[in-house]
Design an enzyme around this catalytic site. Structure first.
Site, PDB file in Angstrom:
ATOM      1  N   LEU A  68     -25.942   2.385  -9.374  1.00 23.99           N
ATOM      2  CA  LEU A  68     -24.816   1.601  -8.885  1.00 23.99           C
ATOM      3  C   LEU A  68     -24.861   1.485  -7.360  1.00 23.99           C
ATOM      4  CD1 LEU A  68     -21.908   0.363  -9.245  1.00 23.99           C
ATOM      5  CD2 LEU A  68     -21.053   2.704  -9.043  1.00 23.99           C
ATOM      6  N   ASP A 121      -4.863  -3.368  -2.870  1.00 24.30           N
ATOM      7  CA  ASP A 121      -3.579  -3.643  -2.232  1.00 24.30           C
ATOM      8  C   ASP A 121      -2.461  -2.851  -2.912  1.00 24.30           C
ATOM      9  OD1 ASP A 121      -1.919  -4.826  -0.392  1.00 24.30           O
ATOM     10  OD2 ASP A 121      -1.646  -6.666  -1.536  1.00 24.30           O
ATOM     11  N   HIS A 152      -2.092   5.888   0.712  1.00 22.85           N
ATOM     12  CA  HIS A 152      -3.508   5.712   1.029  1.00 22.85           C
ATOM     13  C   HIS A 152      -4.352   6.838   0.429  1.00 22.85           C
ATOM     14  CE1 HIS A 152      -2.725   2.273   3.478  1.00 22.85           C
ATOM     15  NE2 HIS A 152      -2.036   2.949   4.386  1.00 22.85           N
TER      16      HIS A 152
END
Length: 255
Positions: free
Chosen positions: A141, A30, A47
């Protein structure tokens, strides 16, 4: 899989102890827009810089030995944003997959995507499927991308699937338990998050992993996501390591 406490030594900012790292860390990324606004930049630049922060988090997690990362990349509610911003975010997703997929694959990273896939743009859907297919056998991962995702929608979709099995005579209502329901969710096969990090100072989880976060530890960072770097990641991990996780039982410190 298990956490790797010995890999704390790979990060100089982490306390060197035998306390286990979380196996699974989830992120609500956020503050991209606020980061840009504070600098007089367009939201799209926020962004773009947020994507750089995501790349940094993936690399850091791989270095210190975390097994699963989940990123809330685009919620099912985000479609209500201005069309120009939605279009930019879709383009950013395409560029991420096209640019980063080979690097992730070479690093033995597996990619999983959760969220509703019905009615997605065919081009976007094909890219998501390509990322999953190419990396499905990787054993390092796991990076989980929550795209077009809302937890309530996920739970409703799982309920419909079980209801359809009951209607077809394949399943009795009595056979439904927590384990079966868990296996019907988008996150089937993925351990629940040990730690959920939200940036930008907001203190809520915004319809993200509601079922899976029943015993998750939360860390709310005041930083906007583009500023969330390895040092901030380590601070969140230190916070986690200091917690006394009881899972409904008594503290391990109680004698």
């Amino acid at each position: 899989m298990t956490a790797h406490p010995e890999r704390l030594q790979d990060s100089p900012d982490l306390d060197r102890s035998d306390r286990p790292l979380p196996q699974h860390v989830a992120f609500i990324m956020d503050g991209n827009g606020r980061w840009a606004k504070a600098r007089g930049l367009p939201r799209t630049e926020g962004h773009r810089r947020g994507l750089e922060a995501l790349r940094g988090a993936v690399r850091h997690a791989g270095k210190i030995g975390i097994d699963f990362l989940t990123f809330f990349s685009f919620s099912s509610e985000n479609w209500s944003r201005p069309p120009t911003e939605v279009s930019f975010l879709m383009g950013l997703l395409k560029r991420f997959i096209e640019r980063d997929l080979s690097e992730l694959h070479e690093a033995n990273t597996r990619v999983r995507v959760i969220g509703a896939r019905e009615d997605l743009d065919p081009g976007i859907l094909a890219l998501l499927q390509k990322a999953e297919t190419l990396t499905k056998d990787n054993t390092g991962l796991t990076v989980v991308i929550a795209f077009n995702y809302g937890s309530r929608d996920e739970i409703v979709r799982a309920t419909r699937k079980l209801g359809a099995r009951i209607a077809a005579g394949e399943l009795s209502p009595e056979a439904i338990d927590e384990e079966l329901f868990d296996r019907t969710l988008d996150t089937a096969g993925i351990p629940d998050p040990d730690l959920l990090v939200r940036t930008s100072g907001e203190i809520r989880i915004s319809n993200f992993l509601l079922w899976q976060s029943a015993y998750t530890e939360f860390h709310f960072s005041p930083l906007n996501w583009p500023d969330f770097d390895a040092q901030a990641f380590d601070a969140a991990l230190e916070d986690f390591c200091a917690r006394d996780r009881r899972f409904g039982g008594l503290s391990v410190k109680v004698v």
